[in-house]
Design a protein around this motif. Sequence first.
Motif, PDB file in Angstrom:
ATOM      1  N   ARG A  60      -8.914   7.322   9.950  1.00 43.77           N
ATOM      2  CA  ARG A  60      -8.970   8.436   9.002  1.00 43.77           C
ATOM      3  C   ARG A  60     -10.392   8.534   8.459  1.00 43.77           C
ATOM      4  O   ARG A  60     -11.243   7.727   8.805  1.00 43.77           O
ATOM      5  CB  ARG A  60      -7.964   8.237   7.865  1.00 43.77           C
ATOM      6  CG  ARG A  60      -8.128   6.917   7.134  1.00 43.77           C
ATOM      7  CD  ARG A  60      -7.132   6.793   6.001  1.00 43.77           C
ATOM      8  NE  ARG A  60      -7.092   5.443   5.474  1.00 43.77           N
ATOM      9  CZ  ARG A  60      -6.389   5.068   4.422  1.00 43.77           C
ATOM     10  NH1 ARG A  60      -5.655   5.934   3.780  1.00 43.77           N
ATOM     11  NH2 ARG A  60      -6.406   3.826   4.000  1.00 43.77           N
ATOM     12  N   GLU A  63      -2.729   5.340  -7.509  1.00 41.41           N
ATOM     13  CA  GLU A  63      -2.088   4.433  -6.555  1.00 41.41           C
ATOM     14  C   GLU A  63      -2.235   3.008  -7.060  1.00 41.41           C
ATOM     15  O   GLU A  63      -3.288   2.613  -7.554  1.00 41.41           O
ATOM     16  CB  GLU A  63      -2.795   4.467  -5.194  1.00 41.41           C
ATOM     17  CG  GLU A  63      -2.715   5.756  -4.434  1.00 41.41           C
ATOM     18  CD  GLU A  63      -3.481   5.655  -3.113  1.00 41.41           C
ATOM     19  OE1 GLU A  63      -3.673   4.534  -2.594  1.00 41.41           O
ATOM     20  OE2 GLU A  63      -3.902   6.699  -2.617  1.00 41.41           O
ATOM     21  N   PHE A 108       1.084   3.574  -4.072  1.00 38.23           N
ATOM     22  CA  PHE A 108       1.065   3.918  -2.660  1.00 38.23           C
ATOM     23  C   PHE A 108       2.067   2.981  -2.017  1.00 38.23           C
ATOM     24  O   PHE A 108       1.834   1.769  -2.000  1.00 38.23           O
ATOM     25  CB  PHE A 108      -0.301   3.716  -2.000  1.00 38.23           C
ATOM     26  CG  PHE A 108      -0.239   4.126  -0.553  1.00 38.23           C
ATOM     27  CD1 PHE A 108      -0.449   5.435  -0.185  1.00 38.23           C
ATOM     28  CD2 PHE A 108       0.101   3.208   0.427  1.00 38.23           C
ATOM     29  CE1 PHE A 108      -0.335   5.823   1.143  1.00 38.23           C
ATOM     30  CE2 PHE A 108       0.215   3.599   1.755  1.00 38.23           C
ATOM     31  CZ  PHE A 108      -0.005   4.899   2.104  1.00 38.23           C
ATOM     32  N   ASP A 143      -7.175   4.312  -7.745  1.00 37.36           N
ATOM     33  CA  ASP A 143      -6.319   3.478  -6.899  1.00 37.36           C
ATOM     34  C   ASP A 143      -6.701   2.035  -7.190  1.00 37.36           C
ATOM     35  O   ASP A 143      -7.884   1.689  -7.110  1.00 37.36           O
ATOM     36  CB  ASP A 143      -6.569   3.790  -5.420  1.00 37.36           C
ATOM     37  CG  ASP A 143      -6.290   5.248  -5.098  1.00 37.36           C
ATOM     38  OD1 ASP A 143      -5.665   5.926  -5.935  1.00 37.36           O
ATOM     39  OD2 ASP A 143      -6.710   5.713  -4.022  1.00 37.36           O
ATOM     40  N   GLU A 188      -0.237   1.030   8.173  1.00 33.29           N
ATOM     41  CA  GLU A 188       0.189   0.446   6.896  1.00 33.29           C
ATOM     42  C   GLU A 188       1.699   0.203   6.840  1.00 33.29           C
ATOM     43  O   GLU A 188       2.298   0.259   5.770  1.00 33.29           O
ATOM     44  CB  GLU A 188      -0.309   1.317   5.747  1.00 33.29           C
ATOM     45  CG  GLU A 188      -1.829   1.282   5.695  1.00 33.29           C
ATOM     46  CD  GLU A 188      -2.436   1.868   4.443  1.00 33.29           C
ATOM     47  OE1 GLU A 188      -3.370   1.247   3.909  1.00 33.29           O
ATOM     48  OE2 GLU A 188      -1.992   2.954   4.021  1.00 33.29           O
ATOM     49  N   PHE A 238      -2.075  13.248   4.050  1.00 29.37           N
ATOM     50  CA  PHE A 238      -2.458  13.098   5.469  1.00 29.37           C
ATOM     51  C   PHE A 238      -1.749  14.119   6.363  1.00 29.37           C
ATOM     52  O   PHE A 238      -1.319  13.803   7.457  1.00 29.37           O
ATOM     53  CB  PHE A 238      -2.172  11.666   5.929  1.00 29.37           C
ATOM     54  CG  PHE A 238      -2.982  10.640   5.169  1.00 29.37           C
ATOM     55  CD1 PHE A 238      -4.366  10.588   5.302  1.00 29.37           C
ATOM     56  CD2 PHE A 238      -2.378   9.760   4.287  1.00 29.37           C
ATOM     57  CE1 PHE A 238      -5.126   9.670   4.578  1.00 29.37           C
ATOM     58  CE2 PHE A 238      -3.136   8.840   3.566  1.00 29.37           C
ATOM     59  CZ  PHE A 238      -4.506   8.798   3.715  1.00 29.37           C
ATOM     60  N   ASN A 298      -8.994  12.410  -0.291  1.00 31.99           N
ATOM     61  CA  ASN A 298      -8.455  11.085  -0.632  1.00 31.99           C
ATOM     62  C   ASN A 298      -9.575  10.066  -0.529  1.00 31.99           C
ATOM     63  O   ASN A 298     -10.233   9.963   0.503  1.00 31.99           O
ATOM     64  CB  ASN A 298      -7.345  10.703   0.350  1.00 31.99           C
ATOM     65  CG  ASN A 298      -6.563   9.487  -0.106  1.00 31.99           C
ATOM     66  OD1 ASN A 298      -6.000   9.488  -1.200  1.00 31.99           O
ATOM     67  ND2 ASN A 298      -6.543   8.447   0.702  1.00 31.99           N
ATOM     68  N   GLU A 299      -9.781   9.351  -1.600  1.00 33.02           N
ATOM     69  CA  GLU A 299     -10.731   8.237  -1.588  1.00 33.02           C
ATOM     70  C   GLU A 299     -12.029   8.569  -0.832  1.00 33.02           C
ATOM     71  O   GLU A 299     -12.307   8.000   0.226  1.00 33.02           O
ATOM     72  CB  GLU A 299     -10.087   6.985  -0.993  1.00 33.02           C
ATOM     73  CG  GLU A 299      -8.970   6.442  -1.866  1.00 33.02           C
ATOM     74  CD  GLU A 299      -8.534   5.041  -1.478  1.00 33.02           C
ATOM     75  OE1 GLU A 299      -8.703   4.663  -0.319  1.00 33.02           O
ATOM     76  OE2 GLU A 299      -8.014   4.331  -2.356  1.00 33.02           O
ATOM     77  N   TYR A 352      -5.966  -2.041  -6.501  1.00 30.01           N
ATOM     78  CA  TYR A 352      -5.319  -3.026  -5.642  1.00 30.01           C
ATOM     79  C   TYR A 352      -5.900  -4.430  -5.837  1.00 30.01           C
ATOM     80  O   TYR A 352      -6.566  -4.952  -4.947  1.00 30.01           O
ATOM     81  CB  TYR A 352      -5.467  -2.622  -4.170  1.00 30.01           C
ATOM     82  CG  TYR A 352      -4.731  -1.359  -3.816  1.00 30.01           C
ATOM     83  CD1 TYR A 352      -3.360  -1.390  -3.598  1.00 30.01           C
ATOM     84  CD2 TYR A 352      -5.389  -0.132  -3.709  1.00 30.01           C
ATOM     85  CE1 TYR A 352      -2.670  -0.224  -3.281  1.00 30.01           C
ATOM     86  CE2 TYR A 352      -4.702   1.032  -3.397  1.00 30.01           C
ATOM     87  CZ  TYR A 352      -3.340   0.974  -3.182  1.00 30.01           C
ATOM     88  OH  TYR A 352      -2.647   2.117  -2.875  1.00 30.01           O
ATOM     89  N   GLN A 377      -4.813  -5.287   3.758  1.00 31.17           N
ATOM     90  CA  GLN A 377      -6.224  -5.165   4.150  1.00 31.17           C
ATOM     91  C   GLN A 377      -6.960  -6.496   4.200  1.00 31.17           C
ATOM     92  O   GLN A 377      -8.112  -6.549   4.577  1.00 31.17           O
ATOM     93  CB  GLN A 377      -6.923  -4.200   3.197  1.00 31.17           C
ATOM     94  CG  GLN A 377      -6.470  -2.778   3.457  1.00 31.17           C
ATOM     95  CD  GLN A 377      -6.926  -1.819   2.392  1.00 31.17           C
ATOM     96  OE1 GLN A 377      -7.602  -2.203   1.447  1.00 31.17           O
ATOM     97  NE2 GLN A 377      -6.550  -0.559   2.536  1.00 31.17           N
ATOM     98  N   HIS A 382       2.496  -2.417   4.408  1.00 28.99           N
ATOM     99  CA  HIS A 382       2.014  -2.236   3.036  1.00 28.99           C
ATOM    100  C   HIS A 382       3.241  -2.009   2.153  1.00 28.99           C
ATOM    101  O   HIS A 382       4.074  -1.163   2.453  1.00 28.99           O
ATOM    102  CB  HIS A 382       1.075  -1.030   2.980  1.00 28.99           C
ATOM    103  CG  HIS A 382       0.441  -0.840   1.636  1.00 28.99           C
ATOM    104  ND1 HIS A 382       1.154  -0.451   0.519  1.00 28.99           N
ATOM    105  CD2 HIS A 382      -0.830  -0.993   1.232  1.00 28.99           C
ATOM    106  CE1 HIS A 382       0.327  -0.373  -0.505  1.00 28.99           C
ATOM    107  NE2 HIS A 382      -0.877  -0.699  -0.103  1.00 28.99           N
ATOM    108  N   ASN A 422      -0.942  -5.409  -0.218  1.00 31.95           N
ATOM    109  CA  ASN A 422      -1.657  -4.446   0.597  1.00 31.95           C
ATOM    110  C   ASN A 422      -1.745  -5.116   1.979  1.00 31.95           C
ATOM    111  O   ASN A 422      -1.291  -6.236   2.125  1.00 31.95           O
ATOM    112  CB  ASN A 422      -3.046  -4.320  -0.038  1.00 31.95           C
ATOM    113  CG  ASN A 422      -3.727  -3.041   0.292  1.00 31.95           C
ATOM    114  OD1 ASN A 422      -3.798  -2.691   1.448  1.00 31.95           O
ATOM    115  ND2 ASN A 422      -4.260  -2.366  -0.699  1.00 31.95           N
TER     116      ASN A 422
HETATM  117  C1  GLA Z   1      -5.717   3.720  -0.425  1.00 34.41           C
HETATM  118  C2  GLA Z   1      -5.333   5.014   0.225  1.00 34.41           C
HETATM  119  C3  GLA Z   1      -3.913   5.067   0.666  1.00 34.41           C
HETATM  120  C4  GLA Z   1      -3.477   3.755   1.248  1.00 34.41           C
HETATM  121  C5  GLA Z   1      -3.721   2.691   0.240  1.00 34.41           C
HETATM  122  C6  GLA Z   1      -3.167   1.345   0.609  1.00 34.41           C
HETATM  123  O1  GLA Z   1      -5.600   3.718  -1.778  1.00 34.41           O
HETATM  124  O2  GLA Z   1      -5.598   6.132  -0.569  1.00 34.41           O
HETATM  125  O3  GLA Z   1      -3.812   6.090   1.609  1.00 34.41           O
HETATM  126  O4  GLA Z   1      -4.163   3.504   2.422  1.00 34.41           O
HETATM  127  O5  GLA Z   1      -5.095   2.583   0.045  1.00 34.41           O
HETATM  128  O6  GLA Z   1      -3.960   0.627   1.438  1.00 34.41           O
END
Ligand code: GLA
Length: 685
Positions: A123, A317, A355, A283, A365, A57, A161-162, A285, A325, A368, A323
């Motif tokens: 983002r 991650e 992460f 990633d 976060e 970021f 990223n994602e 979660y 969320q 987190h 988390n």
């Molecule tokens: C995703 C994102 C991270 C972070 C994590 C945790 O995996 O790539 O930047 O936000 O979730 O929520």
Amino acid sequence: MSPGDRAEEPLAGLRQRLGGLAFGGDYNPEQWPPEVWREDVALMREAGVNLVTVGVFSWGLLEPRPGVFEFGWLDEVMGLLADAGIAVDLATPTSSPPSWLAHEHPETLPLDAEGRRFAFGARQHYCPSSPVYRHHAARIAERLAERYAAHPALAMWHIGNEYTGLECHCPVSTAHFRRWLAQRYRTVNALNDAWGTAFWGQRYDSFGHIGTPGGPLLSGPNPGQRLDFQRFTNDAGLECFAAERDIVRRHTPQLPVTTNFMGAFKHPDYWRWAEQEDVVSVDIYPNTWDPEGQVYAAWNFDLMRSLGGGRPWLVMESATGPNVQRRRNSARAPGRMRVLSLQALARGADSVMFFQWRESRAGAERFHSAMLPHGGTRTRTWREITALGADLGRLAELTGGACDPAEVAIVFDWENWWALEGPNHPSQDLDHKTRVLDHYRPLWGANIPVDFARPTDDLTRYRLVVVPNLYLADHTAADSLTRYVHAGGHLLMSYFSGIVDQHDRVHPGGHPGAFRELLGIHIDEFNPLQPDRTHGLRYADHTGTATDWQDVIEPDGAEPLATYADGDLTGTPAATRHHHGAGTATYLGTSPDPDTLRRIVLDATAAAGVTPVLDTPDGVEATRRHTPDGTPLLFLLNHTPGEVTVRLPDDAPSALDLLATDDTTSTTGPLRLAPYGAAVLREAP
Ligand code: GLA
């Protein structure tokens, strides 16, 4: 370029450099003053961290004004990490464009289906079709690659990223969509035919008249248009990824390039993305409070391994704890992080990453969990992290090894997922993820290794192929599955399969059009059940319940396997089996309760001659992975909060538990595992 086209196995260099498994996480030093960086690096060494992802970021800091670059802080961080022997997975920061881009080029912000512009302030706020965004993204990627190509810390690339597959409906995306359609269909009449635009008078005379399937609309959208827009959105994101990948590859052709997937995530078609990267990374979660989190995680891990063609993949991650969320984010039970991390290794990962490294003081976060929590090194998390680092050291010999080959495959296809959950179906409650998990759960519970596959893949190496809700099946998919059964394979397919072609048009001649002959049945009516309705279901000498859906099945060659015990369909088949020589095609026309589904799935595995890894108590997972030289390692993972005893086969040779700290040799006797405990037994080759 597919991974297979590149010389060498893509992770070989990383493996050599790290000398074992990768351990670390996202490192965001830009959130902290430089004195903290030194402490970070010292603590990373203490924990055994050897790989960190940096810069995800950081675009706004690296390029605070258009074309003005400030790399000083990153130079210092990269230097500190290199000196400490910690490798860097360097990110192109393009998932979060700087505020100046949004301010000077508001047209780079995406438009949702209602025509509302996304704001700057979170983002992933960019339109993937925007040439302005793409130009600036390419420039920062180029500058980073130029600057750090020869840096001793640089070990791999992490693009963006994602990628979310966000659908953008702005004029630039609309024009891009039209070009994409023109290339796909060549003539507007071909498109009219594919989309069935004669219905509701939607005929187009020019590609220039076509819009995105945005609103407001008075009735349901055109299904073909909707599906093509999903395909197009996937391609637009993939073009962004590929452009940046090509830039970094030009500077460092020897280094692997990845982007982090979100597991079984609906929008990008990860089969297509995986072909475009060197190594699959994910990633993961699972909800900390979900007692079944390990089943969900195992499914995702098997999917990642399958996307990479069975080769090692990376956990990019995961979380040490919650988390932030969900509505309520509970703490993770002591020891559970370790067993979930070992689970990824058991299923083919060459890393455990989190992460993030240090918990953020500010930002969305800040609650987190992290490897180094706000409470620092006095916390339980820190103790568990350092212990995990030591565990990974003990498992170094595993790095690069393959998992036991699976004898069962589950067919999983993103385009089918998009189409299946589209609007205006007999039921709007078709939830593909839940159905796939329902079919996966009994296999996981019985320690049966599973791969995921596309319907068009060569399936002949599997004894059993499970096909949940393959609604969209074109002729290639139908031919592939038919060939598989004719060659002696065993198929277990569930309802609402083989209904439409690649344009979401119903196969002619009655359901299930693509598989009528293979399954030996006709289905003239669907009967989705209201949420509070169930019916009795007789399967062998067992009575269970049917929920959610009933197909009205008329056998035409197939024999009934289960029947309804009450309701309008009493006595008619709920499941059927059709024999083709040694091969069988079993069909399940409803969604049975979990126990009945478990019986059906496990009977199918037994009939196909599939062998489980080991019989273990409930909640204890047994998985086998090999070292690169072929030594089998048996992972025994206790996902329960209680102590359990695992019985090894009487003829098992004595085996060494690689996780034991006291060199204990466990023999064939029963093995006790502590709550959330684990053993990794090195078996005789
Ligand atoms: C995703 C994102 C991270 C972070 C994590 C945790 O995996 O790539 O930047 O936000 O979730 O929520």
